[in-house]
Design an enzyme around this catalytic site. Sequence first.
Site, PDB file in Angstrom:
ATOM      1  N   GLU A 277       0.868  -1.174   0.000  1.00 55.55           N
ATOM      2  CA  GLU A 277       0.000   0.000   0.000  1.00 55.55           C
ATOM      3  C   GLU A 277       0.904   1.223   0.000  1.00 55.55           C
ATOM      4  OE1 GLU A 277      -3.113   0.048  -0.472  1.00 55.55           O
ATOM      5  OE2 GLU A 277      -3.578  -2.075  -0.233  1.00 55.55           O
TER       6      GLU A 277
ATOM      7  N   CYS B  94      -1.706   9.365   2.188  1.00 57.60           N
ATOM      8  CA  CYS B  94      -1.285   8.802   0.897  1.00 57.60           C
ATOM      9  C   CYS B  94      -2.294   9.056  -0.215  1.00 57.60           C
ATOM     10  CB  CYS B  94      -1.020   7.306   1.029  1.00 57.60           C
ATOM     11  SG  CYS B  94      -2.458   6.337   1.525  1.00 57.60           S
TER      12      CYS B  94
END
Length: 458
Positions: A212, A246
């Site tokens: 991720e 993110c």
Amino acid sequence: MQEGDIKDLLQSQDQFFKSSSKTSVTERISILKKLKSSIKAHEKDIVEAVYKDFQKPEFEVLTSELFVAYKEINLFIKKIKNWSKPKSVSSAWLNFPSSDKIYHVPWGKILVIAPWNYPFQLAITPVIGAIACGNTVVLKPSEHAPYTADILEKIISEVFEAQQAKVIQGAVETAKLLLEQKWDYVFFTGSVPVGRIVSQQIAKHMTPHTLELGGKNPCIVDASANLDVAAKRICWGKFLNAGQTCIAPDYLLINADIKAEFQEKLISTLKAFYADGTFTDYARLIHEDHYERLTGLLKGQNIIYGGDSEPETNFLEPTLVDSPDFSSTLMEEEIFGPILPVYAYSSFDELETTINTFDKPLSLYVFSERKDFIKRVNESFDFGGGVINDTIVHFVNDKLPFGGVGASGLGNYHGKASFETFTRKKSIVKRKTWLDIPIKYPPYTHVDSFKSFMNLFR
């Protein structure tokens, strides 16, 4: 923790897994309920820990850390029994008579390496999925959020036996030692450069893994957009957690006809969000190195709003930068902080040229009231996930798999996607014995008959 300690731990975990793999779903549900109770009992401690790490406001901890964790636990408690049932599939004609099933089984020993930006939620959420699926877990929290790492270790030690789930704290060397060991699955959340290192390190064991990561997430503002709503939603999504997210918009692409007007709306929105001037509802940067990196990126840039900073507290004001050069250090990689570059575009071709300058992003956002424009954006660009007329909210829907594509990530999780990530499919065919068709056995005297049978498939 030294290398010998890590190997001893993994050896004991290996022994434990031989029995823990038979843990019933009912037992796992009980463990999840115990974990939920422990998190609830330590809510205040978690809020205080994350604040000590980088002054994250209580509301942001409750919403982006604890709420997400509770949703994931509740979903697994409710669904894991049904998800874990073997799934029957139709049998192949050549296996008649038989019954065929797919079993979801745990991988085994899982290593979870968590980041610092959402230090509780991004650590505990994959642990929840891994444990619910019957795996054992070693969690390596970020050394850059030490207070949160301590409370994670306290909760995990309260809820789990040491061989079932364990927190190992440490810095880069500890992570390297862990990655040198043989795991059945690795789950990593962090930056693209470190993700590449993790992938290379575990490749020697051919370890399946999820990465991720992140990227330069574009946010497009069409001339038809509701500009007042767009300004609020973009500023919220970008400057939540001081931009250390993110999936935050990394840069804005605004239709040239409305750029000046929309810039003013962004500025007025930021002034309204942080009107007290003390930025009490605004996180700080995680550490001095990150502060130095981000303030360095602003040197020589055309700042149209913000830019104030305070090194003593790692504070950087929400900052808008006008049209930085694509070759500048600001645009070389994901910003991961409260700096928002603002560009104008005049055509869709220009949009394509700009967005395709960078690797495939983790997220893409588009603000528009034109269905044809939205459809074209969705069909023209490859990205992990996105939102129309908002930012980052796709993360909270556990029915949506979350993950990147290309350099922005590998694999996905959340909800049912976490179940599919932390289990593997085992296929079983159960043949009946009351009939045994001889055609498959030597001598092969039925070639012509089988050729006729194959005509059904030719």
